[in-house]
Every structure is written in structure tokens, then in C-alpha cells.
Motif scaffolding. Sequence first.
Motif, PDB file in Angstrom:
ATOM      1  N   VAL A 181       9.874  -2.238  -1.405  1.00 20.43           N
ATOM      2  CA  VAL A 181      10.759  -1.716  -0.345  1.00 20.43           C
ATOM      3  C   VAL A 181      11.534  -2.912   0.186  1.00 20.43           C
ATOM      4  CG1 VAL A 181      10.830  -0.745   1.983  1.00 20.43           C
ATOM      5  CG2 VAL A 181       9.243   0.200   0.284  1.00 20.43           C
ATOM      6  N   GLU A 186       5.845   7.294  -7.709  1.00 24.91           N
ATOM      7  CA  GLU A 186       5.713   6.287  -6.634  1.00 24.91           C
ATOM      8  C   GLU A 186       5.204   4.957  -7.189  1.00 24.91           C
ATOM      9  OE1 GLU A 186       2.293   6.451  -4.372  1.00 24.91           O
ATOM     10  OE2 GLU A 186       2.959   4.970  -2.901  1.00 24.91           O
ATOM     11  N   THR A 187       4.238   5.045  -8.111  1.00 23.03           N
ATOM     12  CA  THR A 187       3.614   3.810  -8.609  1.00 23.03           C
ATOM     13  C   THR A 187       4.573   2.973  -9.462  1.00 23.03           C
ATOM     14  OG1 THR A 187       2.779   5.219 -10.367  1.00 23.03           O
ATOM     15  CG2 THR A 187       1.238   4.660  -8.605  1.00 23.03           C
ATOM     16  N   LEU A 243       2.197  -1.622  -3.763  1.00 28.54           N
ATOM     17  CA  LEU A 243       0.868  -1.652  -4.401  1.00 28.54           C
ATOM     18  C   LEU A 243       0.406  -3.092  -4.647  1.00 28.54           C
ATOM     19  CD1 LEU A 243       1.195   1.385  -6.854  1.00 28.54           C
ATOM     20  CD2 LEU A 243      -0.082   1.274  -4.720  1.00 28.54           C
ATOM     21  N   ILE A 252      -2.969  11.444  -1.906  1.00 30.21           N
ATOM     22  CA  ILE A 252      -2.869  10.059  -1.411  1.00 30.21           C
ATOM     23  C   ILE A 252      -1.446   9.847  -0.923  1.00 30.21           C
ATOM     24  CG2 ILE A 252      -2.996   7.615  -2.062  1.00 30.21           C
ATOM     25  CD1 ILE A 252      -4.989   8.407  -4.243  1.00 30.21           C
ATOM     26  N   LYS A 253      -1.291   9.688   0.385  1.00 30.02           N
ATOM     27  CA  LYS A 253       0.051   9.613   0.982  1.00 30.02           C
ATOM     28  C   LYS A 253       0.839   8.452   0.363  1.00 30.02           C
ATOM     29  CE  LYS A 253       2.536   9.246   5.415  1.00 30.02           C
ATOM     30  NZ  LYS A 253       3.522   8.416   4.667  1.00 30.02           N
ATOM     31  N   PRO A 254       2.053   8.736  -0.188  1.00 29.09           N
ATOM     32  CA  PRO A 254       2.839   7.648  -0.780  1.00 29.09           C
ATOM     33  C   PRO A 254       3.205   6.579   0.252  1.00 29.09           C
ATOM     34  CG  PRO A 254       3.698   9.809  -1.427  1.00 29.09           C
ATOM     35  CD  PRO A 254       2.719  10.038  -0.314  1.00 29.09           C
ATOM     36  N   ASN A 255       3.534   5.386  -0.216  1.00 27.67           N
ATOM     37  CA  ASN A 255       3.796   4.237   0.669  1.00 27.67           C
ATOM     38  C   ASN A 255       5.296   4.021   0.890  1.00 27.67           C
ATOM     39  OD1 ASN A 255       2.993   2.210   2.280  1.00 27.67           O
ATOM     40  ND2 ASN A 255       2.515   0.727   0.647  1.00 27.67           N
ATOM     41  N   VAL A 256       6.082   5.088   0.571  1.00 28.77           N
ATOM     42  CA  VAL A 256       7.523   4.995   0.852  1.00 28.77           C
ATOM     43  C   VAL A 256       7.932   6.244   1.634  1.00 28.77           C
ATOM     44  CG1 VAL A 256       8.128   3.618  -1.187  1.00 28.77           C
ATOM     45  CG2 VAL A 256       8.105   6.117  -1.341  1.00 28.77           C
ATOM     46  N   TYR A 278      -6.585   0.870   0.096  1.00 32.69           N
ATOM     47  CA  TYR A 278      -6.034  -0.313  -0.568  1.00 32.69           C
ATOM     48  C   TYR A 278      -7.113  -1.390  -0.757  1.00 32.69           C
ATOM     49  CZ  TYR A 278      -1.360   1.615  -0.121  1.00 32.69           C
ATOM     50  OH  TYR A 278      -0.265   2.432  -0.250  1.00 32.69           O
ATOM     51  N   ARG A 288       1.581  -5.507  -6.375  1.00 34.30           N
ATOM     52  CA  ARG A 288       2.568  -6.441  -6.942  1.00 34.30           C
ATOM     53  C   ARG A 288       2.661  -7.685  -6.059  1.00 34.30           C
ATOM     54  NH1 ARG A 288       4.616  -1.337  -7.821  1.00 34.30           N
ATOM     55  NH2 ARG A 288       4.979  -0.800 -10.034  1.00 34.30           N
ATOM     56  N   ARG A 299      -4.999   0.639  -5.421  1.00 38.20           N
ATOM     57  CA  ARG A 299      -5.722   1.683  -4.672  1.00 38.20           C
ATOM     58  C   ARG A 299      -7.071   1.983  -5.310  1.00 38.20           C
ATOM     59  NH1 ARG A 299      -0.472   5.175  -4.422  1.00 38.20           N
ATOM     60  NH2 ARG A 299       0.331   4.797  -2.309  1.00 38.20           N
ATOM     61  N   LYS A 321       9.211  -6.214   0.460  1.00 36.39           N
ATOM     62  CA  LYS A 321       7.809  -5.760   0.533  1.00 36.39           C
ATOM     63  C   LYS A 321       7.376  -5.210  -0.837  1.00 36.39           C
ATOM     64  CE  LYS A 321       7.793  -6.408   5.044  1.00 36.39           C
ATOM     65  NZ  LYS A 321       7.098  -7.633   5.543  1.00 36.39           N
TER      66      LYS A 321
END
Lengths: 111, 111, 111, 111, 111, 111, 111
Positions: free
Chosen positions: A106, A100-101, G20, A68-72, G67, G22, G61, G17
Amino acid sequence: MAANAVPKIRSLSQKFKPLLDRVLVIKDEPLTRTKGGVIIPEKAQQEVNNAVVVAVGPGSRTPNGDYIKPNVNVGDKVLLPKFGGTKIDIEGEELHLFRETDLLAVIEKDS
Amino acid sequence: MAANAVPKIRSLSQKFKPLLDRVLVIKDEPLTRTKGGVIIPEKAQQEVNNAVVVAVGPGSRTPNGDYIKPNVNVGDKVLLPKFGGTKIDIEGEELHLFRETDLLAVIEKDS
Amino acid sequence: MAANAVPKIRSLSQKFKPLLDRVLVIKDEPLTRTKGGVIIPEKAQQEVNNAVVVAVGPGSRTPNGDYIKPNVNVGDKVLLPKFGGTKIDIEGEELHLFRETDLLAVIEKDS
Amino acid sequence: MAANAVPKIRSLSQKFKPLLDRVLVIKDEPLTRTKGGVIIPEKAQQEVNNAVVVAVGPGSRTPNGDYIKPNVNVGDKVLLPKFGGTKIDIEGEELHLFRETDLLAVIEKDS
Amino acid sequence: MAANAVPKIRSLSQKFKPLLDRVLVIKDEPLTRTKGGVIIPEKAQQEVNNAVVVAVGPGSRTPNGDYIKPNVNVGDKVLLPKFGGTKIDIEGEELHLFRETDLLAVIEKDS
Amino acid sequence: MAANAVPKIRSLSQKFKPLLDRVLVIKDEPLTRTKGGVIIPEKAQQEVNNAVVVAVGPGSRTPNGDYIKPNVNVGDKVLLPKFGGTKIDIEGEELHLFRETDLLAVIEKDS
Amino acid sequence: MAANAVPKIRSLSQKFKPLLDRVLVIKDEPLTRTKGGVIIPEKAQQEVNNAVVVAVGPGSRTPNGDYIKPNVNVGDKVLLPKFGGTKIDIEGEELHLFRETDLLAVIEKDS
């Protein structure tokens, strides 16, 4: 972020491949002076929870083993949780590994 | 990594088949001298968390029993967590078994 | 492994059907003499973690009830974890039951 | 197993329907005499872990509610774990309820 | 089961709709006399674990929200676990709510 | 249920949207007098576990994010567990939030 | 909610941003005066559990990494649980991060 950080981040991110959903970050330097230039004693320095992403693993796995591609991404500025993470020393540089979780957010650069 | 390690790794990896997602590693030798040649007393020797992969199991299973191919290979240099792993003695050699998911990162060789 | 072990293993494996992913093993005899022939007192005898597989259950179940074939077979030499397992007495013979997922590795016979 | 056990098992198994993956068993009588006929005092009598299956529930459920047929049948001789199980008194008879997954093995009758 | 129980059960089962996999039961009256008619003092009265099913919920849910029909029906005689269950007072009547998965067995009526 | 409760329930249920599988309830008033009119001191007043549903969330989510419609509706009379729930004060009114899965039963109105 | 809050919320929600599921919220100011104008001492001020949503992450997820869109939006007024959440300081402003699943309800604005 110190001026010479960028090349250092690039070299580290090529050499150091985090596994699974781990993310390697380098923390911002703590503020040692107030905006007015007054030196802040170490004890009073606020704990730094901002960091820059140096390297990103392939991500966590689905039950069937896909990633699962990370979101950062490398270079992102992120907000760290107060606790957790693994301190790592690479070539004298202090870095941290987080899942990551566990990363909170960001922080977009000032456009 | 000592010079005669490679053949030893090959023979171990053929004889020793880790089960499921277990990975057999051999830790780097701790630094016993500083770059300047000064002997580092045992107590001051930094704990070694770098190791080389000697053998890799078929991987963990999906809920339906298929194997998920591990993301490390024999010969990879990996960063170990501070804790965990199972110490194993094979023919007088001290090795360690880790679960793939506990390994922190792969450290690319200097190109 | 004592010479008369093989027929004993065969008879046990026909009579004793482990359920689910349980594996019945018989531990190697502990070394009672050094290579030079010196008797090793019981307290100094190394704990034996090698064993031979005597019988294997059908495997653990997928969520839908299908069996996942275990990755070890009767006659395999396996490395046991230091702890765990259930001691069982069958016809005066001391055996142990382990879950397949607790077995650490298969040790190939010297080719 | 006492001679009059079989009809008793049949009547119990028709009256008593374990729910889900529960299995009703009746333990073997403990050995009260050695092979040579010497009486074994109660304290020295080995704990009995062998039993005969009296009734079997429909099995545990898959996430979608289908039943997974248990891997034991009425009349099977099984090896019980040392601990666990629920003691039940039915018409003065002491029986035990175990979950199928807690039963260790099926012991084939001497062919 | 007292003679006037049946109509009472019917009225309760229409008014009281257990949610999910809950099952409403009414325990059998404890034996207060031996078969020979001798009064059994309260302390010596065996704890009653038999009960009759009064009302049954729609069942537990699959991950996607469908109901799994319980394996007991109104009027069934069931064996309760020694512990657990929620005591409920409805119109002065003492009843108990159990999860379907906690019920041990259904006891068939003497044909 | 007090006579002016119904309009109050309607206004609350329009303003207050519970999230996920949460259910907002308003507890019945405790009995302060016996049927014969005798005042029941506060300490002797039975704890009230009956309540009326005021608002219902969209439900819990399946693993893929779809909602599972709760099995209770606004206006239903429900039986609460003895413990749990979150006390909430809305415009001076004391209400409680429960997870749908914690509610024990729906009590049909006397037809 | 203070008059100048809206532009501040917009700027924060663009810069920050959450990852997940949050959700970033800003708590309402505690009531410091009664409706009659009497000052409420700090100790007597009710804990504020109402807040406004400032920024929302992409959601939690599914097992396969998709998502699940959260059920709250920027600007929504929400009811917070008494405990939990992470206090965050952004540009001198005190905000809180909650997991979407911990938020209790959305409170509709008075139409």
C-alpha cells in the motif's frame, strides 16, 4: 487519478462484490507526457503498476470457513505485481481483479 | 435473462442438487444486436461471462467434515472466470457447473 | 434403469464394501432409440453420465482418522464427471468406482 | 485360494510386520480353466485383482503421530487397483505390499 | 549377518546420530553361494533389500515441533524399498540412510 | 579442523545470524595426503561432506508462528547431503548455509 | 551504504507499506574499487547480496489469519539469496521486495 474517478469508484464498489479474497482495482493512467511536457510515445510509456482499490471481497477463508479480513481498503493506492490479475470490463471501464495476497504494497498518500 | 427463465430456474434448482461446493449456473444470452439494433455476427459476439445461479451445493468441507456455507445464493447474478466450469445438458438446457471458489464476483441488481 | 436392476443392486451392495470415500455406481443404459422409436447407431449414442449408487464407503478421513459420512446414499441417481472413475467387472456386470468428491450432483427423482 | 494357503498366511503374518499403513496381500491364483474345463492360455488369463490380506501395518499417522487403525483385517478378501503395489518375494512366495488407501474394496465372503 | 557385526553396529550407533526421522542401516551380505554351495556370479546375485537397523533418529516432527518416535529400533531386521536411501561411507563401512517412512516392514527373527 | 578454526567460528557465529531454520557450516578440509603421506591429486580428492556448525537460526515456524528449536548446536560435527546448500563468502572464508532438515546426522566426537 | 541513505530510508519506509510478509530492501552499492584503489570493471564487479531493510510488512498469516511478526527490522543489514525478489522503482530509486522467508541471514554491525 482522473478527477471524475471518485464517484465512478463509489458506484462500481456498490454494484460489484468480489468473492473471497479478490480485490477490484482501477489502474492509474499511464504517463503520456514527461514533466517537461514532452509526449511519450505509447511504446515508451512505462507499464503502470499503481492502482486504486475499488472493491474488496470478504477475504480468504480459514480451514473452518471463517473469513480473514483483507489488509487493504476501498480507496487505498496499491502497488500491483508485474504479472497476474484478471482484466474485467464493467460498463466500458477496464478494471482488474487481483487476489489480496498478490498485491505487493500500500502506498500512503503524501501527507 | 429471458422472461420465462425464472420458473425454469426454480424447477431445475429443485431437481438438481450440486454436491459439495459446486454451483449450477445458467449463462446470460449473448448480445446479438447493438443498442442501435444492428445485428452482431456470431463471431463478433462477446463471450458471455455473466450468469445466474440456479442451484448451490452444501459447500466445501472443513478438515473435520463440516460444510462451509457458500457465499452465493440461487438467483444471484455472478461474474464467471473466462475458463473452467463443466458444461451440462439438462432437459435440452445448457447449464454450467462451477466450484464456488472459482466464481469471481456477485453483481448487485440495479436498485 | 432396467426393471431387474433393484434386486441386483441390493445383492451387489451387500457383497461389495467400497473402502474410504469410494462409491460404486451402475451407469444408466444409453438411449438406443429416439422418442419416435428410431434406432440410434452406437457411434451417435450420447455418452451416459447418469448412474445409480450401488454401494458407498465409510467416507474420507479427517486428519485424526474419523470418517466423514458421504453425501450420497444407495439408490441415489447421480451425475458423473465425463472422465475418471475405475471400471470394475463383478459377476459379469460392468460397474464403476468413483471418489465421492468427484460426483457432480444428485438428481432428485420426479416427485 | 489354495487349500494349504491358510497356515502359510498365518506364518507369514507373524513374521512380517508391515510398517505404517502398508498391507501385505497374496493374490488369488489366475483362472487357468473355464467353468467348462477348457484350458485358458496364459496370454488370455484375466489379470487377477482379487487378493487376501496377509498382514496389516499399524496404520497411517495423524499429524500428532497417533496411528489410524486400517479398515481391513488379516483374511479379508480385497479388490486391488490395476496398478501400483510393491512385489515382494518371501521364502519363494510372491506377495504384494499396498498402501491401505490404495485398496478399492472388501469383498464379503458368500454368506 | 557376519559374526563380528554386532560390536561394529554398537560402536557406529553411538557415534552416528541420524537427524529427524532418518534411520541408518547396514545391508545384509548378498548370497554368493546357493544352498548347494554353487558360487553365484556377481551379476546373478539377487539385490539385497534386507538390512539391520544401526541407528535411529528422534523421528519426524509434528506441526508443533514434537518428535514422533519411529516404529523401528536398533537391531531390527527391516525390508528396504528397491530404490531410494543415501549411501554413506563410515570408516570404510558402506551403510545407508533411509527415512523411517520409506522402510517397508520389520521382519521378526525366527523365534 | 585447522587449529585456528575455533576463534574464527566464534567470531562468525556472533556476526552472522541465520534466519529461520538455516544453519551455517564450515566444511572440513579435504584430505590431500593418504595416511602414508602420499599426495592425493585434486581430482581424486574425496568430496567432503563433513562440516562443523558455525551458527544456527531460531528454527522453522509452527503454523502459529512459534519457533521449533533446531536439533544441532554451534560446534557440532555434522554430515551434509551430497547436494544442496548455499555457498557463501564471508570475509574471504567459504561457508555454506543448509536448512536444518537437510542435515543428515550429527557425528559424535571420539570420547 | 551512502551517507544520505538514512533519511531516504526513513521517508520510503513511511510511504511504502509492504503487504503480508514482504520486506523492502535497498541493496548495497557494488565495490567499484579494490582496497588498493584500482577500478573494478563493471563485468568483474561482484554481485551484491547485502542490503538494508527499508520497510517490513505485518508478516505472513497463520491458518486463522493472525499475523506472524517478521524476524527482521527496518535498518537491519541482511544477506539476500542470489535469485528471486521483485525489483521496484520508487521515485527513481531502485529497491527490491523479498519475502521474509527468502532472506538468508541478518549480519550484525561491527560492535
